[in-house]
Design a protein around this motif. Structure first.
Motif, short mmCIF file in Angstrom:
data_model
loop_
_atom_site.label_atom_id
_atom_site.label_comp_id
_atom_site.label_asym_id
_atom_site.label_seq_id
_atom_site.Cartn_x
_atom_site.Cartn_y
_atom_site.Cartn_z
N THR A 93 0.81 -1.22 0.00
CA THR A 93 0.00 0.00 0.00
C THR A 93 0.85 1.27 0.00
OG1 THR A 93 -0.17 -0.08 2.43
CG2 THR A 93 -1.92 -1.15 1.15
N GLU A 94 2.15 1.14 0.19
CA GLU A 94 3.03 2.31 0.12
C GLU A 94 3.20 2.82 -1.31
OE1 GLU A 94 4.38 3.95 2.70
OE2 GLU A 94 3.32 2.58 4.06
N LYS A 95 2.96 1.96 -2.28
CA LYS A 95 3.09 2.32 -3.70
C LYS A 95 4.48 2.86 -4.04
CE LYS A 95 -1.84 3.38 -4.19
NZ LYS A 95 -2.85 4.36 -4.65
N THR A 96 5.47 2.28 -3.40
CA THR A 96 6.86 2.67 -3.67
C THR A 96 7.23 2.34 -5.11
OG1 THR A 96 7.41 2.25 -1.37
CG2 THR A 96 9.26 2.41 -2.92
N LYS A 97 8.00 3.22 -5.74
CA LYS A 97 8.44 2.99 -7.11
C LYS A 97 9.81 2.33 -7.11
CE LYS A 97 5.84 6.95 -8.91
NZ LYS A 97 5.11 7.18 -7.65
N TYR A 98 9.94 1.24 -7.86
CA TYR A 98 11.18 0.48 -7.94
C TYR A 98 11.68 0.47 -9.39
CZ TYR A 98 9.30 -1.35 -3.53
OH TYR A 98 8.76 -1.47 -2.28
N GLU A 99 12.98 0.40 -9.54
CA GLU A 99 13.56 0.25 -10.89
C GLU A 99 13.44 -1.21 -11.31
OE1 GLU A 99 17.16 2.15 -12.26
OE2 GLU A 99 17.21 3.37 -10.44
N LYS A 137 1.63 -0.22 -11.99
CA LYS A 137 1.79 0.96 -12.85
C LYS A 137 3.25 1.03 -13.30
CE LYS A 137 -0.30 4.82 -11.93
NZ LYS A 137 -1.05 5.10 -13.18
N VAL A 138 3.43 1.29 -14.61
CA VAL A 138 4.77 1.40 -15.19
C VAL A 138 4.97 2.80 -15.75
CG1 VAL A 138 6.32 0.53 -16.99
CG2 VAL A 138 4.82 -1.06 -15.76
N ASN A 139 6.10 3.40 -15.41
CA ASN A 139 6.48 4.70 -15.98
C ASN A 139 7.81 4.50 -16.70
OD1 ASN A 139 7.39 7.29 -16.53
ND2 ASN A 139 6.69 8.14 -14.59
N PHE A 140 7.78 4.58 -18.03
CA PHE A 140 8.98 4.29 -18.82
C PHE A 140 10.05 5.37 -18.69
CE2 PHE A 140 5.69 1.74 -20.86
CZ PHE A 140 6.35 0.53 -21.04
N GLY A 141 9.64 6.61 -18.41
CA GLY A 141 10.60 7.70 -18.39
C GLY A 141 10.96 8.22 -17.02
N LYS A 142 10.62 7.48 -15.96
CA LYS A 142 10.88 7.94 -14.60
C LYS A 142 12.38 8.09 -14.34
CE LYS A 142 10.11 8.66 -10.15
NZ LYS A 142 9.47 9.88 -9.64
N GLY A 151 6.52 5.64 -27.93
CA GLY A 151 5.71 6.82 -27.70
C GLY A 151 4.85 6.76 -26.46
N LEU A 152 4.68 5.59 -25.85
CA LEU A 152 3.86 5.45 -24.65
C LEU A 152 4.69 5.77 -23.41
CD1 LEU A 152 1.17 4.50 -23.34
CD2 LEU A 152 2.17 2.20 -23.26
N ASP A 153 4.21 6.72 -22.60
CA ASP A 153 4.98 7.09 -21.42
C ASP A 153 4.61 6.30 -20.17
OD1 ASP A 153 2.50 8.25 -21.24
OD2 ASP A 153 3.21 10.30 -20.90
N LYS A 154 3.31 5.97 -20.02
CA LYS A 154 2.88 5.25 -18.82
C LYS A 154 1.92 4.12 -19.19
CE LYS A 154 3.58 9.18 -15.74
NZ LYS A 154 2.95 10.17 -14.83
N LEU A 155 2.02 3.03 -18.43
CA LEU A 155 1.24 1.83 -18.71
C LEU A 155 0.67 1.29 -17.41
CD1 LEU A 155 0.40 -0.55 -20.63
CD2 LEU A 155 2.59 -1.61 -20.02
N ASN A 156 -0.60 0.93 -17.43
CA ASN A 156 -1.24 0.29 -16.27
C ASN A 156 -1.46 -1.19 -16.57
OD1 ASN A 156 -1.49 2.75 -14.83
ND2 ASN A 156 -3.33 3.24 -15.99
N LEU A 157 -1.20 -2.01 -15.57
CA LEU A 157 -1.43 -3.45 -15.68
C LEU A 157 -2.48 -3.80 -14.62
CD1 LEU A 157 2.30 -4.58 -15.98
CD2 LEU A 157 0.63 -4.43 -17.84
N ASN A 158 -3.72 -3.95 -15.06
CA ASN A 158 -4.84 -4.15 -14.14
C ASN A 158 -5.10 -5.62 -13.89
OD1 ASN A 158 -5.08 -1.40 -14.06
ND2 ASN A 158 -7.27 -1.36 -14.54
N ASN A 159 -5.27 -5.96 -12.61
CA ASN A 159 -5.49 -7.36 -12.25
C ASN A 159 -6.94 -7.80 -12.42
OD1 ASN A 159 -6.75 -5.99 -10.18
ND2 ASN A 159 -5.56 -6.91 -8.53
N GLY A 206 -1.82 4.53 -20.14
CA GLY A 206 -1.92 5.52 -19.08
C GLY A 206 -2.52 6.81 -19.61
N VAL A 207 -3.43 7.40 -18.84
CA VAL A 207 -4.02 8.68 -19.23
C VAL A 207 -3.05 9.78 -18.82
CG1 VAL A 207 -6.00 10.21 -18.99
CG2 VAL A 207 -6.34 7.74 -19.00
#
Length: 316
Positions: A93-99, A137-142, A151-159, A206-207
């Motif tokens: 639930t922390e939603k920490t971003k990892y490489e 959630k994936v952020n390609f340019g973080k 050309g896609l910057d963000k991608l969601n993978l919904n369960n 991603g919107v």
């Protein structure tokens, strides 16, 4: 005889010439074939290089024809460090971003941001001791400036939490598009994390900037509420989760007189201000005896113009 020998000699010479030209032609074909093969190999290398480069520079939404090709189920593998993965599982639930490194249909994209996502679905999975099948959630340019997936910057993978059909979200986006409303692209993917199967997910565009560029050339503003920063998110209430109702002073609901809900009999609003006085402070007006105003004789006003009913007899 002399004439006969001459004809035979001419035939031999013609045959030799034909053999020579045939051999020369074959040699030429071989050289051309080798050259062609070499050119094809060089073209493959060039195409591969250009493909890797275009994956980071395309802004014409070419990702729509790749990951969001809906004719087959795509494959995505996430490679993340064991320590980082363990930390994610222990603190989802922390939603920490990892490489991490994403491999999409065989193409590798390194140094992308990878994190859990969601609110209700996230907390529900976190409380389920038998599941770690989160949405991501994936952020390609973080971490790599300008890096995208074609050309896609963000991608969601919904369960697809709580959807036994696995189709509700997908069909909803399709309905929007059929109605002429801009909606995120979506396709099905089979997700693995460090080689472990996580199953069927819905990949959703991603919107964000790439969505705006694809749908409307980037004009307009994009607003998104950041729930983590709302004042009441750090309040701990029922279930021990954030996102609870506001704190009305004592940490609970206003006037917890009836089962945790406000006492309607008091006629108070949530701020629970004192009764009486010219400043009603959020309470209902005090008409003296707590009843509706007395218009005289218990009757309602007589509008008597003929336009509205006459309540002069006290009847409705």
């Amino acid at each position: 005889m002399t004439s006969s020998r001459l004809r035979r000699k001419n035939r031999r010479l013609t045959a030799l010439l034909l053999c020579f030209f045939l051999a020369a032609s074959l040699a030429s074909c071989g050289m051309q074939g080798a050259g062609s093969n070499g050119m094809r190999d060089a073209k493959k290398e060039t195409d591969a290089s250009e493909s890797a480069e275009s994956a980071n520079t395309d802004s014409d939404a070419s990702y729509a024809k790749k990951l969001f090709d809906r004719t087959y189920v795509h494959a995505i593998d996430v490679a993340i460090g064991e320590d980082e993965w363990q930390d994610l599982l222990e603190n989802p639930t922390e939603k920490t971003k990892y490489e991490a490194t994403l491999t999409i249909d065989g193409e590798e994209f390194a140094d992308v941001s990878f994190a859990t996502k969601g609110n209700t679905s996230l907390s529900s999975v976190a409380e389920d001791a038998d599941s770690n099948r989160y949405s991501f959630k994936v952020n390609f340019g973080k971490y790599v400036d300008g890096q995208t997936y074609y050309g896609l910057d963000k991608l969601n993978l919904n369960n697809l939490y709580a959807d036994a059909t696995y189709m509700k979200d997908y069909l909803s986006y399709e309905i929007f598009r059929e109605a002429g409303v801009d909606a995120p692209l979506a396709s099905y993917v089979w997700l693995t994390v460090n080689g472990e199967d996580f199953g069927l997910y819905l990949a959703i565009e991603g919107v964000d900037d790439s969505f705006l560029a694809r749908t409307a050339d980037g004009e307009g503003e994009l607003y998104k509420p950041s729930t983590e920063m709302l004042e009441n998110m750090d309040k701990v209430g029922k279930g021990g989760k954030g996102g609870n109702r506001p704190d009305f002073g004592d940490g609970g609901n206003p006037d917890d007189a009836v089962g945790g809900r406000s006492d309607a009999g008091e006629g108070k609003r949530p701020d629970g201000a004192e009764e009486g006085g010219s400043d009603i402070g959020g309470n209902l007006p005090d008409f003296g005896d707590g009843e509706h105003p007395d218009f005289g004789g218990g009757e309602r006003p007589d509008f008597s113009g003929g336009e509205r009913p006459d309540f002069s007899a006290g009847d409705m």
